[in-house]
Each structure stands twice: as C-alpha cells, then as structure tokens.
Motif scaffolding. Structure first.
Motif, short mmCIF file in Angstrom:
data_model
loop_
_atom_site.label_atom_id
_atom_site.label_comp_id
_atom_site.label_asym_id
_atom_site.label_seq_id
_atom_site.Cartn_x
_atom_site.Cartn_y
_atom_site.Cartn_z
N ASP A 1 39.47 43.03 52.79
CA ASP A 1 40.29 42.22 53.87
C ASP A 1 39.53 41.06 54.38
OD1 ASP A 1 42.40 43.77 53.27
OD2 ASP A 1 42.29 45.15 54.89
N ALA A 2 38.23 41.34 54.91
CA ALA A 2 37.55 40.42 55.97
C ALA A 2 36.94 39.17 54.93
CB ALA A 2 36.62 41.08 56.67
N THR A 3 36.65 39.40 53.57
CA THR A 3 35.96 38.55 52.92
C THR A 3 36.62 38.36 51.37
OG1 THR A 3 34.18 40.26 52.40
CG2 THR A 3 33.61 38.49 53.97
N PRO A 4 37.66 37.60 51.34
CA PRO A 4 38.46 37.54 50.30
C PRO A 4 37.72 36.97 48.87
CG PRO A 4 39.14 35.65 51.82
CD PRO A 4 38.10 36.66 52.42
N LEU A 5 36.35 36.45 49.09
CA LEU A 5 35.77 35.77 47.74
C LEU A 5 34.84 36.96 47.55
CD1 LEU A 5 34.79 32.25 49.06
CD2 LEU A 5 36.65 32.99 47.34
N GLN A 6 34.61 37.93 48.23
CA GLN A 6 33.68 39.14 47.87
C GLN A 6 34.54 40.30 47.14
OE1 GLN A 6 31.34 40.69 51.25
NE2 GLN A 6 32.06 42.52 50.75
N ARG A 7 33.66 40.78 46.18
CA ARG A 7 34.61 42.09 45.75
C ARG A 7 33.43 43.29 45.77
NH1 ARG A 7 37.48 38.62 45.81
NH2 ARG A 7 39.06 37.80 44.17
N ASP A 8 34.31 44.36 45.87
CA ASP A 8 33.53 45.65 46.07
C ASP A 8 33.73 46.20 44.77
OD1 ASP A 8 32.42 45.13 48.54
OD2 ASP A 8 34.38 46.20 49.36
N MET A 9 32.68 46.82 43.91
CA MET A 9 32.82 47.20 42.63
C MET A 9 32.39 48.60 42.70
SD MET A 9 31.48 45.71 38.99
CE MET A 9 29.84 45.45 39.37
N THR A 10 33.13 49.57 42.17
CA THR A 10 32.62 51.09 41.78
C THR A 10 32.77 51.13 40.39
OG1 THR A 10 33.65 51.49 43.87
CG2 THR A 10 33.08 53.33 42.39
#
Length: 165
Positions: free
Chosen positions: A136-145
């Motif tokens: 939510d806080a960083t729309p250009l970032q992606r968390d990948m699992t």
C-alpha cells in the motif's frame, strides 16, 4: 507433493522485476511451470515478457510479446522447447483448462500461467509459484514470494535471488 517456501523478496522497481525474469529465463526446462499470482497490475505480464523476450533473444529472435488476455494462450517456439504463456483470467471452470491442451504442455513445454487459481487442483508437478503483491505504501515496489513444487527450484533460481533487489 508438499510445497517448499523458497524466498520472500522486495523488488524496488519494474526494472528489478524484469532483471529477475531475465535471470530466471535460461534455467527453465521442458515440464516447468511458473504460476504467476497477483492482482491486476502486480507485474505478472511484465515478468512473463522478460522471460519470453530473453529466451527469444537467446535464439536470435526479437518479437513483440502481447498479453494473452484475449487469446488465452500465446505459444513461442524456442528451438528445442515450446513456451506457452497463458492468461486464465476469463476461465470459470478448471475443466476449461483441459480444452486448452495444458496437460500436454505441462509435460513437454515451459508454461507461464497467469491467474493459476483457475487451474483448481490441477497444479503441474514442476511448478514454481511466484506471488506478486503491491504494498500500500509504495506502489512502485513489489513483494514477491516464491514457493516450489519439485524440480529442484531452490538450486536453480538461487543465482537470481540477489538480482531481484
């Protein structure tokens, strides 16, 4: 077969997502399936394009890589193996997967599956699940699992994990 949790990464840009895809592309083998999970806009198609364009470039082919949203499947001949890029978003029943010919592709081709939840319990045996989330806080970032089913994924993708940051 039980899934194996491999890694949780934070991707700081779309470029880092493409770099991960370019690193992952050459380690993919016939029978491998990448199951790409994430909401619309999470980067599933960006990652798929990076993988496909890297594999095509390796055989001297430059080609536009459209999203298979409307065609459901785009196939690419990579010399010794075909690559299937599938977008299952519009499917409503796992039985529709059979009509696409995916069972055979899971054995003989490399498959990139967007919206793999539409497969139901038809998870391919050599699957790597790549779950992309937009914080939510960083729309250009992606968390990948990354979660694996078979195919020695941990050893094969380990060199790519450092490139993702």
């Amino acid at each position: 077969m039980e899934p194996e949790a491999l890694a949780r990464l934070t991707l700081t840009s779309e470029d880092s997502l493409r770099a991960f895809g370019a690193c992952l592309a050459p380690v993919l083998q016939p029978g491998d399936a990448l199951l790409l999970v994430g909401e619309i806009g999470a980067g599933k198609t960006v990652l798929s394009r990076a993988i496909i364009q890297t594999r095509l470039a390796a055989i001297g082919v430059m080609e536009d890589v459209p999203s298979p949203t409307f065609t459901l499947v785009q196939t690419y001949a990579l010399g010794n193996v075909d690559l299937w890029h599938c977008d299952l978003y519009r499917l409503t029943d796992p039985e529709e997967v059979l009509a696409l010919g995916l069972e055979e592709a899971f054995r003989d081709a490399i498959t990139l599956i967007e919206w793999p939840d539409r497969l139901g319990n038809q998870i391919p045996p050599n699957a790597l699940v790549i779950d992309l989330r937009i914080p939510d806080a960083t729309p250009l970032q992606r968390d990948m699992t990354l979660t694996a089913f078979g195919a020695e994924w941990s050893r094969r993708i380990n060199p790519c994990l450092d490139l993702a940051a």
